[in-house]
Scaffold this motif. Structure first.
Motif, PDB file in Angstrom:
ATOM      1  N   PHE A 152       0.796  -1.219   0.000  1.00 18.76           N
ATOM      2  CA  PHE A 152       0.000   0.000   0.000  1.00 18.76           C
ATOM      3  C   PHE A 152       0.837   1.281   0.000  1.00 18.76           C
ATOM      4  O   PHE A 152       0.336   2.339  -0.391  1.00 18.76           O
ATOM      5  CB  PHE A 152      -0.943   0.012   1.211  1.00 18.76           C
ATOM      6  CG  PHE A 152      -2.104  -0.922   1.059  1.00 18.76           C
ATOM      7  CD1 PHE A 152      -3.177  -0.595   0.250  1.00 18.76           C
ATOM      8  CD2 PHE A 152      -2.126  -2.139   1.710  1.00 18.76           C
ATOM      9  CE1 PHE A 152      -4.244  -1.457   0.088  1.00 18.76           C
ATOM     10  CE2 PHE A 152      -3.200  -3.013   1.557  1.00 18.76           C
ATOM     11  CZ  PHE A 152      -4.253  -2.661   0.741  1.00 18.76           C
ATOM     12  N   LEU A 153       2.102   1.217   0.439  1.00 19.23           N
ATOM     13  CA  LEU A 153       2.881   2.453   0.564  1.00 19.23           C
ATOM     14  C   LEU A 153       3.761   2.764  -0.634  1.00 19.23           C
ATOM     15  O   LEU A 153       4.197   3.899  -0.791  1.00 19.23           O
ATOM     16  CB  LEU A 153       3.755   2.404   1.823  1.00 19.23           C
ATOM     17  CG  LEU A 153       3.063   2.642   3.163  1.00 19.23           C
ATOM     18  CD1 LEU A 153       4.100   2.822   4.261  1.00 19.23           C
ATOM     19  CD2 LEU A 153       2.138   3.848   3.119  1.00 19.23           C
ATOM     20  N   MET A 154       4.043   1.780  -1.503  1.00 15.25           N
ATOM     21  CA  MET A 154       4.957   2.068  -2.608  1.00 15.25           C
ATOM     22  C   MET A 154       4.355   3.030  -3.625  1.00 15.25           C
ATOM     23  O   MET A 154       5.075   3.792  -4.262  1.00 15.25           O
ATOM     24  CB  MET A 154       5.393   0.771  -3.285  1.00 15.25           C
ATOM     25  CG  MET A 154       6.426  -0.012  -2.495  1.00 15.25           C
ATOM     26  SD  MET A 154       7.879   0.958  -1.992  1.00 15.25           S
ATOM     27  CE  MET A 154       8.562   1.388  -3.590  1.00 15.25           C
ATOM     28  N   ALA A 155       3.035   3.019  -3.791  1.00 10.75           N
ATOM     29  CA  ALA A 155       2.415   3.966  -4.715  1.00 10.75           C
ATOM     30  C   ALA A 155       2.554   5.402  -4.227  1.00 10.75           C
ATOM     31  O   ALA A 155       2.957   6.291  -4.999  1.00 10.75           O
ATOM     32  CB  ALA A 155       0.948   3.606  -4.957  1.00 10.75           C
ATOM     33  N   VAL A 191      -3.375   8.997  -3.254  1.00 12.19           N
ATOM     34  CA  VAL A 191      -2.960   7.602  -3.394  1.00 12.19           C
ATOM     35  C   VAL A 191      -3.123   6.854  -2.069  1.00 12.19           C
ATOM     36  O   VAL A 191      -3.569   5.699  -2.038  1.00 12.19           O
ATOM     37  CB  VAL A 191      -1.505   7.530  -3.893  1.00 12.19           C
ATOM     38  CG1 VAL A 191      -0.992   6.095  -3.862  1.00 12.19           C
ATOM     39  CG2 VAL A 191      -1.403   8.070  -5.319  1.00 12.19           C
ATOM     40  N   LEU A 192      -2.768   7.510  -0.961  1.00 12.17           N
ATOM     41  CA  LEU A 192      -2.983   6.895   0.351  1.00 12.17           C
ATOM     42  C   LEU A 192      -4.469   6.643   0.593  1.00 12.17           C
ATOM     43  O   LEU A 192      -4.857   5.605   1.148  1.00 12.17           O
ATOM     44  CB  LEU A 192      -2.421   7.804   1.451  1.00 12.17           C
ATOM     45  CG  LEU A 192      -0.897   7.773   1.636  1.00 12.17           C
ATOM     46  CD1 LEU A 192      -0.466   8.906   2.551  1.00 12.17           C
ATOM     47  CD2 LEU A 192      -0.445   6.434   2.206  1.00 12.17           C
ATOM     48  N   GLY A 201      -5.611   3.573  -1.262  1.00 16.37           N
ATOM     49  CA  GLY A 201      -5.229   2.364  -0.551  1.00 16.37           C
ATOM     50  C   GLY A 201      -6.132   2.091   0.638  1.00 16.37           C
ATOM     51  O   GLY A 201      -6.542   0.945   0.866  1.00 16.37           O
ATOM     52  N   LEU A 202      -6.471   3.146   1.391  1.00 15.57           N
ATOM     53  CA  LEU A 202      -7.338   2.980   2.558  1.00 15.57           C
ATOM     54  C   LEU A 202      -8.742   2.549   2.148  1.00 15.57           C
ATOM     55  O   LEU A 202      -9.322   1.627   2.742  1.00 15.57           O
ATOM     56  CB  LEU A 202      -7.395   4.289   3.337  1.00 15.57           C
ATOM     57  CG  LEU A 202      -8.272   4.297   4.600  1.00 15.57           C
ATOM     58  CD1 LEU A 202      -7.758   3.278   5.599  1.00 15.57           C
ATOM     59  CD2 LEU A 202      -8.304   5.697   5.213  1.00 15.57           C
ATOM     60  N   VAL A 203      -9.289   3.204   1.129  1.00 14.54           N
ATOM     61  CA  VAL A 203     -10.633   2.856   0.647  1.00 14.54           C
ATOM     62  C   VAL A 203     -10.663   1.420   0.136  1.00 14.54           C
ATOM     63  O   VAL A 203     -11.607   0.662   0.405  1.00 14.54           O
ATOM     64  CB  VAL A 203     -11.089   3.831  -0.450  1.00 14.54           C
ATOM     65  CG1 VAL A 203     -12.359   3.336  -1.135  1.00 14.54           C
ATOM     66  CG2 VAL A 203     -11.323   5.219   0.140  1.00 14.54           C
ATOM     67  N   THR A 204      -9.611   1.029  -0.597  1.00 18.69           N
ATOM     68  CA  THR A 204      -9.546  -0.341  -1.109  1.00 18.69           C
ATOM     69  C   THR A 204      -9.507  -1.346   0.028  1.00 18.69           C
ATOM     70  O   THR A 204     -10.180  -2.387  -0.009  1.00 18.69           O
ATOM     71  CB  THR A 204      -8.312  -0.525  -2.003  1.00 18.69           C
ATOM     72  OG1 THR A 204      -8.338   0.440  -3.061  1.00 18.69           O
ATOM     73  CG2 THR A 204      -8.274  -1.912  -2.611  1.00 18.69           C
TER      74      THR A 204
END
Length: 227
Positions: free
Chosen positions: A81-84, A131-132, A135-138
């Protein structure tokens, strides 16, 4: 397809002696940004979250031991989740140098001007947040979306990263309005390359070099599309 051609051209540049030094420095920056984001994430979770957290497909996690610096249990999830967002930050801090070297090798008669680093950083900060958020929503929506969750993750991140990296490459040659116009005109092509980059960012270990690959590939894509 133009997106695939740009990606292969960018990959070829990664192995060039003139660019390999930038690749090593870019990898170092990527690792540094990853660690900083990880520290920020750990601090936020420790401050705001309850004592335990339930993740899809992972179960209940007690945050104290999981977030201790000696534990590697969450690294696969954290890296996924953090690389994006790391790549988003990279686009504002370092992609300019990669684009400059790529153009010096392949397009010496069409080299662009440098974009102010502070402008690039200020533009990349909202993108990092977006982008964060994706990731959280996903993560939250995975139990409801099931197999469609990766479509949301890669599709949204591909669009966001494609927009940012292509805009960076185009701004070296055009004003903001003209750069936006060419990006919108070739929106599907830009997004397809962005999705390929987003997918590569979720491949463990290899993903630390992907931000450099993205900067090189989108530089090629701009020149391929602009003729």
């Amino acid at each position: 397809m133009t997106s695939i051609r740009a990606l292969f051209l960018g990959w070829g540049d990664m192995l060039r002696p003139q660019i390999f030094g930038l690749v090593l420095r870019g990898i170092g920056l990527t690792i540094g940004l990853f660690i900083l984001l990880q520290i920020g994430l750990f601090w936020s979770i420790r401050t705001l979250a309850p004592g335990s957290l339930t993740l899809p497909f992972w179960g209940e996690i007690t945050l104290g031991p999981a977030l201790s610096w000696g534990s590697l249990a969450l690294f696969p999830i954290i890296g996924f989740f953090l690389m994006a967002p790391v790549a988003a930050a990279f686009s504002g801090l370092y992609a300019e140098r990669v684009a400059d070297r790529v153009e010096a090798i392949h397009y010496p008669a069409m080299q662009g001007g440098d974009v102010d680093v502070w402008d690039g950083l200020l533009e990349s900060l909202p993108l990092m947040g977006a982008v964060l958020l994706v990731g959280l929503v996903t993560l939250i929506a995975t139990p409801f979306l099931g197999p469609f969750a990766p479509l949301l993750f890669y599709g949204a991140n591909g669009w966001l990263l494609g927009r940012e990296f292509f805009q960076m490459a185009a701004r070296r040659h055009l004003d903001e309005a003209s750069a936006t116009a060419i990006r919108q005109r070739h929106g599907p092509t830009v997004t397809v390359l962005g999705i390929m980059i987003a997918f590569a960012l979720t491949i463990p270990v290899a993903n630390i070099a992907v931000p450099v690959l993205a900067a090189a590939s989108f530089t090629h894509l701009y020149h391929l599309l602009s003729g």
